[in-house]
Design a protein around this motif. Structure first.
Motif: not given
Length: 483
Positions: A77, A79-80, A85, A293, A305, A313-314
């Motif tokens: 991704s 981001t988280s 996202a 995420h 997250h 998380v990514v």
């Protein structure tokens, strides 16, 4: 939604002119573009799917799509958390470019979304979402002719009759947001009236993997039938018993509930695709399944997250399923990014991507053709954070700026020997890490420059009271909870 009406008008005008033109002047008829189906599963970790080596049978539908299509081993991704996202997913732009990096913002009207581009090319566009960050107030619905919420109704949204039924229900819908069955119903209703004369782009956001972890029976006991404790998946973020020092057996049960949500959602996905197939809508369709995420379970001391940019998380799942167009069983080791999906879908439709996108078409990789390696820019700025990272297949350079007076930290991780990101490498001690940080600085600067070229960043938006209440309950606003 925005600008679609104008484009529809010009599309009708162009069709009328084409019909009036002499037959000798008409171009030869081209093959009908494929239907496109994009599914985003909220909070879904790649490493909790059986297709990615997870021992539990959490994902039979995804696994089948992978066997019949192309699975990307290393998809990440930007981001988280959900909002930026999905903005990256819909625009092909990094977070610093599209600017939708915090609450209270709306996608800039100068930016062109995937749905807008496809609508301009003659596609019917429809989207169904199950979480509050896909609400139209954030601008991600731009370009969709149909954009329907599948979130659980709350009293302010119910008719009088529905409110009476809700109050009498033994388990009120508002006590827990289980959106999968409602999503199935609404997509099926749309499919019944979908205009067959045009290709369609269908976006489906499946929410139920997102906390709280309350899978319905039998999924609640599917992966941990012997648990005799008292912990539930309710109030995951607010429950003080869910902490980094919690009993190991309770944590195992919590993860089993998360896995139960994954299996429940995977079965919903299977039913959704089966229904579309039975209606003859998947004959030459490209189906893409991914996530925005992942989710943390204290791998680095946090839960949920929107806290870090570690791989839990990514790193997200990604499969492209296009029988007859892509080879079956292809596993792509190359790193790809969420920003690559808009250009990829547009390439499948034969439509040029908007100028300035950060992503690229990865269909060649799915076909087994080589492409030059690409770095991935990861960013997290919500709630006062200032974190960014550059990820390659082998290395991650991770910068966390000081918050609440803490000094900044810049460390690297060798993902080949340390995939769990446990052994930080200091920038001054490793030339590879130092070079990666230099690349990170250049990537961020380039993203900000593209933002200026494309017309500026996101705009402030007024979040309505109900959406704000949902976000506050999930712990997303005002830093109220450990998100």
């Amino acid at each position: 939604m925005r600008r679609t009406g104008r484009r529809a008008f010009w599309g009708l005008a162009a069709a009328a002119l084409a019909a009036a033109a002499p037959l000798a002047c008409r171009e030869p008829a081209r093959a009908r573009p494929p239907n496109l189906v994009l599914v985003s599963v909220d909070s879904l970790r790649a490493d909790h799917l059986h297709a990615y080596g997870y021992p539990r049978e959490t994902s039979p539908t995804f696994d089948r799509l992978a066997r019949e299509g192309a699975r990307f081993e290393s998809a990440v991704s930007t981001t988280s958390w959900t909002l930026p996202a999905h903005a990256a997913l819909f625009t092909g732009l990094y977070d610093s470019t599209h600017g939708l990096v915090d609450n209270g913002l709306r996608l800039a009207p100068e930016l062109t979304t995937l749905a807008e581009t496809l609508a301009r090319a003659g596609y019917h566009t429809a989207g169904f979402y199950g979480g509050p960050y896909l609400h139209p107030t954030f601008g991600l619905s731009d370009g969709f002719e149909v954009w329907e919420s599948c979130m659980t109704a709350v009293p302010g949204e119910l008719s009088d009759a529905e409110l009476r039924a809700e109050s009498r229900a033994p388990r009120a819908r508002s006590h827990g947001d289980v959106t999968g069955p409602r999503t199935l119903e609404r997509v099926a209703r749309w499919a019944e009236r979908q205009p067959r004369e045009r290709p369609f782009f269908l976006f489906v956001h499946l929410w139920d993997v997102h906390y709280d972890f309350i899978p319905p029976p039998p999924y609640d006991r599917l992966f941990d039938p012997d648990y005799r404790g008292t912990l539930t998946g309710v109030d995951f973020m607010g429950n003080l018993a869910v902490n980094r020092r919690m009993d190991r057996r309770d944590l195992e049960h919590l993860v089993a509930l998360y896995d139960g949500e994954i299996r429940f959602t995977d079965d919903v996905l299977g039913r959704l695709l089966d229904d579309l197939r039975a209606r003859g809508l998947l004959g030459d369709a490209l189906v893409v399944v991914t996530a925005d995420h992942g989710e943390e379970f204290f791998e680095h001391g946090r839960k949920g997250h929107q806290k870090t940019l570690f791989d839990e998380v990514v790193r997200v799942p990604l499969v492209l399923h296009w029988p007859g167009r892509l080879p079956a069983g292809r596993v792509v080791p190359d790193q790809v990014r969420l920003v690559d999906l808009a250009p990829t879908l547009l390439a499948a439709a034969g439509v040029p991507a908007p100028a300035g996108v950060d992503g690229r078409d990865v269909l060649p990789l799915a076909r087994g053709e080589p492409l030059a390696p690409q770095d991935a820019l990861l960013e997290l700025y919500a709630d006062g954070r200032d974190q960014r990272a550059l990820r390659t297949r082998e290395l991650k350079a991770y910068a966390r700026r000081g918050r609440r007076g803490r000094p900044p930290a810049e460390v690297g991780y060798d993902l080949r020997v340390d995939p769990g990101e446990r052994v930080p490498l200091r920038r001054r001690d490793d030339a590879r890490v130092d070079a990666a940080f230099a690349s990170l600085d250049r990537a961020r600067a380039a993203a900000l420059a593209r933002r200026r070229e494309l017309g500026g960043g996101a705009r402030e938006t007024a979040v309505d009271d109900e959406t704000r209440r949902r976000l506050e309950q999930l712990g997303y606003l005002d830093g109220a909870r450990d998100k």
